[in-house]
Scaffold this motif. Structure first.
Motif, mmCIF file in Angstrom:
data_model
loop_
_atom_site.group_PDB
_atom_site.id
_atom_site.type_symbol
_atom_site.label_atom_id
_atom_site.label_comp_id
_atom_site.label_asym_id
_atom_site.label_seq_id
_atom_site.Cartn_x
_atom_site.Cartn_y
_atom_site.Cartn_z
ATOM 1 N N GLU A 75 -5.862 5.316 -12.219
ATOM 2 C CA GLU A 75 -7.139 4.904 -11.632
ATOM 3 C C GLU A 75 -7.063 3.473 -11.097
ATOM 4 O OE1 GLU A 75 -10.741 5.592 -10.122
ATOM 5 O OE2 GLU A 75 -9.467 7.066 -11.091
ATOM 6 N N ASP A 76 -6.409 2.579 -11.828
ATOM 7 C CA ASP A 76 -6.254 1.194 -11.369
ATOM 8 C C ASP A 76 -5.440 1.136 -10.077
ATOM 9 O OD1 ASP A 76 -7.700 0.339 -13.535
ATOM 10 O OD2 ASP A 76 -5.933 -0.268 -14.700
ATOM 11 N N LEU A 77 -4.394 1.933 -10.015
ATOM 12 C CA LEU A 77 -3.553 1.961 -8.824
ATOM 13 C C LEU A 77 -4.328 2.510 -7.632
ATOM 14 C CD1 LEU A 77 -0.725 1.383 -7.796
ATOM 15 C CD2 LEU A 77 -0.061 3.666 -8.526
ATOM 16 N N ARG A 78 -5.118 3.550 -7.853
ATOM 17 C CA ARG A 78 -5.916 4.124 -6.774
ATOM 18 C C ARG A 78 -6.925 3.114 -6.247
ATOM 19 N NH1 ARG A 78 -10.476 6.096 -5.746
ATOM 20 N NH2 ARG A 78 -11.318 6.004 -7.838
ATOM 21 N N LYS A 79 -7.518 2.337 -7.126
ATOM 22 C CA LYS A 79 -8.497 1.333 -6.721
ATOM 23 C C LYS A 79 -7.840 0.147 -6.001
ATOM 24 C CE LYS A 79 -11.882 2.231 -10.334
ATOM 25 N NZ LYS A 79 -12.497 1.707 -11.568
ATOM 26 N N ALA A 80 -6.582 -0.106 -6.304
ATOM 27 C CA ALA A 80 -5.888 -1.257 -5.710
ATOM 28 C C ALA A 80 -5.535 -1.041 -4.248
ATOM 29 C CB ALA A 80 -4.618 -1.569 -6.495
ATOM 30 N N ILE A 81 -5.448 0.217 -3.818
ATOM 31 C CA ILE A 81 -5.095 0.490 -2.419
ATOM 32 C C ILE A 81 -6.248 0.031 -1.531
ATOM 33 C CG2 ILE A 81 -4.597 2.300 -0.737
ATOM 34 C CD1 ILE A 81 -3.205 3.816 -2.976
ATOM 35 N N ARG A 82 -5.922 -0.778 -0.543
ATOM 36 C CA ARG A 82 -6.860 -1.372 0.415
ATOM 37 C C ARG A 82 -7.843 -2.350 -0.234
ATOM 38 N NH1 ARG A 82 -4.431 -1.575 4.761
ATOM 39 N NH2 ARG A 82 -3.570 0.363 5.423
ATOM 40 N N MET A 83 -7.491 -2.902 -1.380
ATOM 41 C CA MET A 83 -8.341 -3.869 -2.057
ATOM 42 C C MET A 83 -8.545 -5.126 -1.211
ATOM 43 S SD MET A 83 -7.760 -5.751 -5.721
ATOM 44 C CE MET A 83 -7.761 -4.257 -6.661
ATOM 45 N N GLU A 84 -7.531 -5.490 -0.390
ATOM 46 C CA GLU A 84 -7.626 -6.724 0.411
ATOM 47 C C GLU A 84 -8.739 -6.647 1.431
ATOM 48 O OE1 GLU A 84 -5.344 -4.095 3.124
ATOM 49 O OE2 GLU A 84 -5.388 -4.372 0.970
ATOM 50 N N GLU A 85 -9.158 -5.443 1.816
ATOM 51 C CA GLU A 85 -10.227 -5.311 2.794
ATOM 52 C C GLU A 85 -11.598 -5.593 2.195
ATOM 53 O OE1 GLU A 85 -9.754 -1.448 4.456
ATOM 54 O OE2 GLU A 85 -7.969 -2.017 5.575
ATOM 55 N N GLU A 86 -11.696 -5.543 0.879
ATOM 56 C CA GLU A 86 -12.968 -5.786 0.207
ATOM 57 C C GLU A 86 -13.221 -7.265 -0.034
ATOM 58 O OE1 GLU A 86 -12.834 -3.506 -3.349
ATOM 59 O OE2 GLU A 86 -12.466 -1.625 -2.295
ATOM 60 N N THR A 87 -12.167 -8.064 -0.009
ATOM 61 C CA THR A 87 -12.329 -9.500 -0.305
ATOM 62 C C THR A 87 -12.488 -10.300 0.944
ATOM 63 O OG1 THR A 87 -9.948 -9.824 -0.333
ATOM 64 C CG2 THR A 87 -11.031 -9.364 -2.441
ATOM 65 N N ASP A 126 0.824 -1.206 0.000
ATOM 66 C CA ASP A 126 0.000 0.000 0.000
ATOM 67 C C ASP A 126 0.859 1.258 0.000
ATOM 68 O OD1 ASP A 126 -2.375 -1.373 -0.122
ATOM 69 O OD2 ASP A 126 -2.835 -1.155 2.009
ATOM 70 N N ALA A 127 1.971 1.231 0.731
ATOM 71 C CA ALA A 127 2.859 2.391 0.761
ATOM 72 C C ALA A 127 3.491 2.615 -0.614
ATOM 73 C CB ALA A 127 3.945 2.198 1.820
ATOM 74 N N ILE A 128 3.893 1.547 -1.276
ATOM 75 C CA ILE A 128 4.448 1.667 -2.627
ATOM 76 C C ILE A 128 3.398 2.204 -3.590
ATOM 77 C CG2 ILE A 128 5.333 0.344 -4.595
ATOM 78 C CD1 ILE A 128 6.685 -1.500 -2.505
#
Length: 122
Positions: free
Chosen positions: A110-122, A91-93
């Motif tokens: 936009e893809d990078l912005r959406k990827a931050i904290r993605m693990e919390e959605e799964t 997330d820091a990277i």
């Protein structure tokens, strides 16, 4: 008792259980613990070969089961803490890359912005 993720329980400092789990994890990866496990398995095999009473066989088997369950708990704790640490680094990277490309409205941004904290959605 709480069922939160171990890394979210005690704030920035580690709790007693996390410290104990870290020490136990270090011990279980040592040659001394390997020797202990070899002795435990040797006792199990020797008790069967010597045809010792059933109570002794149960003691040997239940001791191995108890060690296995404790190791499972330690392994899961270490896995969750390591997974969280890796995710925070990623997330820091991603956040640093996002800051670097703030002026560029490309799809990668936009893809990078959406990827931050993605693990919390799964």
């Amino acid at each position: 008792m709480t069922f939160k993720n171990p890394v979210h329980r005690g704030g920035p400092s580690r709790g007693r259980f996390d410290q104990f789990a870290e020490y136990a994890s270090n011990f279980t990866s040592s040659p001394l613990f390997f020797l202990f496990c070899l002795l435990l398995v040797g006792f199990f095999v020797a008790s069967h070969l010597a045809r010792l009473p059933v109570e002794v066989l149960f003691l040997a088997g239940e001791s191995m089961t108890a060690v296995t369950l404790l190791l499972l708990a330690l392994l899961k704790n270490a896995e969750v803490r390591a997974e969280h640490a890796v995710q925070r680094k990623l997330d820091a990277i991603a956040a640093a890359l996002l800051e670097g490309h703030r002026d560029d409205p490309a799809q990668a941004y936009e893809d990078l912005r959406k990827a931050i904290r993605m693990e919390e959605e799964t």
